[in-house]
Design a protein around this motif. Structure first.
Motif, PDB file in Angstrom:
ATOM      1  N   LEU A  75       0.713  -1.186   0.151  1.00 37.47           N
ATOM      2  CA  LEU A  75      -0.121  -0.017  -0.050  1.00 37.47           C
ATOM      3  C   LEU A  75       0.830   1.275  -0.094  1.00 37.47           C
ATOM      4  N   GLY A  76       2.010   1.102   0.753  1.00 40.21           N
ATOM      5  CA  GLY A  76       2.764   2.199   0.525  1.00 40.21           C
ATOM      6  C   GLY A  76       3.233   2.654  -0.859  1.00 40.21           C
ATOM      7  N   ALA A  77       3.626   1.664  -1.661  1.00 43.65           N
ATOM      8  CA  ALA A  77       4.173   1.869  -2.953  1.00 43.65           C
ATOM      9  C   ALA A  77       2.870   2.342  -3.727  1.00 43.65           C
ATOM     10  N   ARG A  78       1.694   1.783  -3.660  1.00 42.35           N
ATOM     11  CA  ARG A  78       0.552   2.000  -4.366  1.00 42.35           C
ATOM     12  C   ARG A  78       0.037   3.400  -4.210  1.00 42.35           C
ATOM     13  N   LEU A  79       0.212   3.949  -3.008  1.00 44.34           N
ATOM     14  CA  LEU A  79      -0.037   5.278  -2.414  1.00 44.34           C
ATOM     15  C   LEU A  79       0.957   6.328  -3.077  1.00 44.34           C
ATOM     16  N   ASN A  80       2.121   5.858  -3.626  1.00 43.95           N
ATOM     17  CA  ASN A  80       3.365   6.893  -4.035  1.00 43.95           C
ATOM     18  C   ASN A  80       4.000   7.304  -2.616  1.00 43.95           C
ATOM     19  N   ARG A  81       4.070   6.444  -1.581  1.00 45.72           N
ATOM     20  CA  ARG A  81       4.915   6.768  -0.653  1.00 45.72           C
ATOM     21  C   ARG A  81       6.266   5.993  -0.383  1.00 45.72           C
ATOM     22  N   GLY A  82       6.467   5.157  -1.417  1.00 48.17           N
ATOM     23  CA  GLY A  82       7.571   4.331  -1.226  1.00 48.17           C
ATOM     24  C   GLY A  82       7.414   2.660  -0.862  1.00 48.17           C
ATOM     25  N   SER A 105     -16.341 -10.180  -6.538  1.00 46.34           N
ATOM     26  CA  SER A 105     -15.345  -9.878  -5.785  1.00 46.34           C
ATOM     27  C   SER A 105     -14.131 -10.721  -5.767  1.00 46.34           C
ATOM     28  N   HIS A 106     -12.958 -10.100  -5.561  1.00 43.56           N
ATOM     29  CA  HIS A 106     -11.735 -10.538  -5.376  1.00 43.56           C
ATOM     30  C   HIS A 106     -10.924 -10.242  -4.060  1.00 43.56           C
ATOM     31  N   VAL A 107     -10.356 -11.294  -3.399  1.00 43.56           N
ATOM     32  CA  VAL A 107      -9.644 -10.926  -2.072  1.00 43.56           C
ATOM     33  C   VAL A 107      -8.361 -10.491  -2.725  1.00 43.56           C
ATOM     34  N   LEU A 108      -7.995  -9.762  -1.737  1.00 40.59           N
ATOM     35  CA  LEU A 108      -6.607  -8.990  -2.135  1.00 40.59           C
ATOM     36  C   LEU A 108      -5.988  -8.625  -0.744  1.00 40.59           C
ATOM     37  N   GLY A 109      -4.719  -8.794  -0.578  1.00 48.21           N
ATOM     38  CA  GLY A 109      -3.976  -8.442   0.294  1.00 48.21           C
ATOM     39  C   GLY A 109      -3.321  -7.229   0.397  1.00 48.21           C
ATOM     40  N   MET A 110      -3.361  -6.246   1.424  1.00 50.20           N
ATOM     41  CA  MET A 110      -2.711  -4.900   1.626  1.00 50.20           C
ATOM     42  C   MET A 110      -1.821  -4.894   2.623  1.00 50.20           C
ATOM     43  N   LEU A 111      -0.526  -4.852   1.955  1.00 49.22           N
ATOM     44  CA  LEU A 111       0.474  -4.728   3.128  1.00 49.22           C
ATOM     45  C   LEU A 111       0.681  -3.388   3.546  1.00 49.22           C
ATOM     46  N   VAL A 112       0.516  -3.304   5.113  1.00 54.10           N
ATOM     47  CA  VAL A 112       0.601  -1.981   5.762  1.00 54.10           C
ATOM     48  C   VAL A 112       1.625  -2.089   6.935  1.00 54.10           C
ATOM     49  N   ASP A 113       2.021  -0.726   7.639  1.00 60.96           N
ATOM     50  CA  ASP A 113       3.208  -0.887   8.367  1.00 60.96           C
ATOM     51  C   ASP A 113       2.357  -1.237   9.749  1.00 60.96           C
ATOM     52  N   GLU A 114       1.252  -0.982  10.119  1.00 61.24           N
ATOM     53  CA  GLU A 114       0.751  -1.288  10.977  1.00 61.24           C
ATOM     54  C   GLU A 114      -0.659  -0.980  11.476  1.00 61.24           C
ATOM     55  N   VAL A 115      -1.397  -1.960  11.774  1.00 61.28           N
ATOM     56  CA  VAL A 115      -2.955  -1.841  12.354  1.00 61.28           C
ATOM     57  C   VAL A 115      -3.113  -1.390  13.409  1.00 61.28           C
ATOM     58  N   ASN A 116      -3.897  -0.230  13.472  1.00 59.82           N
ATOM     59  CA  ASN A 116      -4.007   0.491  14.878  1.00 59.82           C
ATOM     60  C   ASN A 116      -5.129   0.003  15.600  1.00 59.82           C
ATOM     61  N   ASN A 117      -6.536   0.527  15.259  1.00 58.75           N
ATOM     62  CA  ASN A 117      -7.780  -0.062  15.788  1.00 58.75           C
ATOM     63  C   ASN A 117      -8.849   0.231  15.051  1.00 58.75           C
ATOM     64  N   ILE A 118     -10.101  -0.174  15.566  1.00 64.91           N
ATOM     65  CA  ILE A 118     -11.226   0.123  14.729  1.00 64.91           C
ATOM     66  C   ILE A 118     -12.129   1.141  15.404  1.00 64.91           C
ATOM     67  N   LEU A 119     -12.401   2.252  14.747  1.00 62.77           N
ATOM     68  CA  LEU A 119     -13.141   3.419  15.242  1.00 62.77           C
ATOM     69  C   LEU A 119     -14.616   3.554  14.743  1.00 62.77           C
ATOM     70  N   ASP A 120     -15.248   3.998  15.703  1.00 62.65           N
ATOM     71  CA  ASP A 120     -16.495   4.302  15.269  1.00 62.65           C
ATOM     72  C   ASP A 120     -16.677   5.776  14.994  1.00 62.65           C
ATOM     73  N   ILE A 121     -16.947   6.213  13.778  1.00 65.63           N
ATOM     74  CA  ILE A 121     -16.791   7.740  13.204  1.00 65.63           C
ATOM     75  C   ILE A 121     -18.279   8.092  13.028  1.00 65.63           C
ATOM     76  N   PRO A 122     -18.708   8.903  14.215  1.00 66.75           N
ATOM     77  CA  PRO A 122     -19.922   9.445  13.630  1.00 66.75           C
ATOM     78  C   PRO A 122     -20.228  10.077  12.227  1.00 66.75           C
ATOM     79  N   ARG A 123     -21.376   9.693  11.535  1.00 71.42           N
ATOM     80  CA  ARG A 123     -21.624  10.127  10.209  1.00 71.42           C
ATOM     81  C   ARG A 123     -21.367  11.805  10.055  1.00 71.42           C
ATOM     82  N   ASP A 124     -21.804  12.678  10.967  1.00 69.81           N
ATOM     83  CA  ASP A 124     -21.509  13.814  11.007  1.00 69.81           C
ATOM     84  C   ASP A 124     -19.992  14.369  10.925  1.00 69.81           C
TER      85      ASP A 124
END
Length: 185
Positions: A75-82, A105-124
């Motif tokens: 994902l870093g390379a895909r987002l032009n972050r190296g 649908s297709h299953v795809l793996g995305m390499l990330v540096d770290e997973v942080n958490n799951i957040l509930d973000i109000p729609r507003d």
């Protein structure tokens, strides 16, 4: 990281306000990003990845996931972050990406540096994507989520790879003769 987190279909989401949505947050090249939890199938340790010749730079390779060949995108390379450097905290987020034309649908793996958490973000607190000012392609940004007075980029996962790119990945995997049996574990 030794744990594997799995999202189960039909899981009870009691406690999530109707006016909020759940997002998985993760880090890529020191930037905090998010995606809808609905697309996440599983989070796994960084497995052994088999490189596939003649693929774009952002394709790390493929993994054997319970006998299935799954492409892994850096994902870093895909987002032009190296390209990301794999560390103890790195992991692969397995997502289900839908094609726009036929709804497959297709299953795809995305390499990330770290997973942080799951957040509930109000729609507003979820605002439209800006048309400028981000180093990420605007079609990759679904929205901006406000968390503690800081905006988090919410990725449009179905756009991170276009239909043409998904088709190209499938042809690459099939053309390489990879049937899941000879791909690294």
């Amino acid at each position: 990281m030794t744990a594997t987190a799995t999202k189960r279909p039909g899981s009870d989401q009691t406690g999530v306000a109707e006016d909020a949505a759940q997002y998985l947050t993760f880090s890529v090249a020191e930037e905090r990003l998010a995606m809808s939890i609905d697309a996440v199938q599983e989070i796994i340790e960084t497995p052994r990845v088999t490189q596939v010749p003649m693929t774009p730079d952002y394709i790390r390779g493929v993994i054997n996931l319970r006998g299935n060949v799954v492409p892994v995108v850096d994902l870093g390379a895909r987002l032009n972050r190296g390209a990301l450097t794999v560390s103890k905290r790195s992991c692969v987020v397995l997502v289900e990406v839908k094609t726009h034309s036929d709804g497959d649908s297709h299953v795809l793996g995305m390499l990330v540096d770290e997973v942080n958490n799951i957040l509930d973000i109000p729609r507003d607190d979820v605002k439209p994507a800006p048309e400028f000012g981000s180093e990420i392609r605007t079609d990759f940004i679904e929205a901006m989520g406000r968390v503690d007075d800081v905006f988090v980029i919410i990725l449009a996962i179905d756009n991170v790879l276009s239909i043409q790119e998904l088709a190209a990945l499938k042809k690459i995997v099939e053309g390489a003769g990879m049937d899941g049996q000879n791909v690294g574990s």
